[in-house]
Design an enzyme around this catalytic site. Structure first.
Site, short mmCIF file in Angstrom:
data_model
loop_
_atom_site.label_atom_id
_atom_site.label_comp_id
_atom_site.label_asym_id
_atom_site.label_seq_id
_atom_site.Cartn_x
_atom_site.Cartn_y
_atom_site.Cartn_z
N TYR A 131 31.23 13.16 40.87
CA TYR A 131 30.05 13.48 41.46
C TYR A 131 29.09 14.39 40.49
CZ TYR A 131 26.31 14.91 44.55
OH TYR A 131 25.01 15.14 45.34
N LYS A 191 25.75 12.81 38.51
CA LYS A 191 24.51 13.57 38.77
C LYS A 191 23.86 14.20 37.47
CE LYS A 191 23.57 12.60 43.12
NZ LYS A 191 22.79 11.49 43.26
#
Length: 262
Positions: A159, A163
């Site tokens: 993640y 991002k």
């Protein structure tokens, strides 16, 4: 009046992940600021609820139920905006996510899926939106990234990597699309959405997260939505290539997953 600079009258926006949480709050905020909105997410019933709330503001909404893990589905939203409303001015790339897991449990495929869902989808919609935006002199693109793309903690490899990539994608796309199209991002901290239900619903865990956040609380989706309105409106007209950190002041992760040493 200065508040008029925060309005986007008669503009058209596309918001992904708009069925709930940050996406729903953002779509409603843009409508209240004067925009008609194309709403996209997987669940039709959620989109219909948001569309009804937008209708209550006097603006129009068009719901598109689609699996935005497929970049082609995301790209098609630009055409949907032009077909339905005749133009496209604002894009909010909000869809994304990846479940936490330890590094040795993070396969190459899982990492690639995270990048595809968080970055490739945003690129597909951005690329499709550019010609439509240029027809009306330009526009604004806002990407929703995360504090985990900036600070390091165990379990967030996929993640956080995705991002972080979206944050730098924002800077690179801004350089490519200036001066006609502005591209910015919001780096969100711990926000009270369904993704954080396990924290919000557990008083002890919530207290730990809030204690580890400098502002000592969890954020509200509307606090991200108002930042998006600022970036998308004339009020933010001299910003491009910027990532605004709306994270309660975090400099380290505020949720320790408790992963042990190897």
């Amino acid at each position: 009046m200065i508040l008029d600079r925060f309005r986007v009258p008669d503009r058209v926006a596309v918001v992904t992940g708009a069925g709930r949480g940050i996406g729903a709050a953002t779509a409603l905020a843009l409508a209240e600021a004067g925009a008609d909105v194309v709403l996209a997410a997987r669940t039709r019933s959620q989109l219909d609820e948001v569309a009804e709330r937008i209708a209550g503001t006097g603006r129009k909404a068009h719901a598109v139920a689609a699996d935005l893990a497929d970049p082609a589905a995301a790209g098609a939203l630009a055409d949907a905006a032009v077909t339905r409303f005749g133009r496209l001015d604002i894009v909010v790339n909000n869809v994304g996510g990846a479940l936490p897991r330890p590094l040795l449990d993070t396969s190459t495929g899982f990492l690639e899926d995270a990048v595809r869902f968080n970055v490739s989808t945003a690129h597909a919609l951005t690329r499709a939106a550019v010609p439509a935006m240029l027809e009306n002199g330009g526009g604004s693109i806002v990407n929703i990234t995360s504090v985990v793309g900036r600070v390091a903690g165990r379990g967030y490899l996929a993640y956080g990597t995705a991002k972080a990539a979206l944050a730098h994608y924002t800077r690179l796309a801004a350089a490519d699309l200036a001066p006609s199209i502005r591209v910015n991002a919001v780096s969100a901290g711990s926000i009270a959405t369904s993704a954080l239900d396990v924290v919000v619903g557990d008083p002890e865990l919530r207290e730990r997260v809030e204690a580890a956040t400098p502002l000592r609380r969890i954020g509200d989706p509307e606090e991200i939505a108002t930042t998006v309105v600022y970036l998308a409106s004339p009020a933010g007209g001299y910003l491009t290539g910027k990532v605004l950190e709306v994270d309660g002041g975090q400099q380290v992760p505020n949720l320790d997953l408790g992963l042990p040493d190897l």
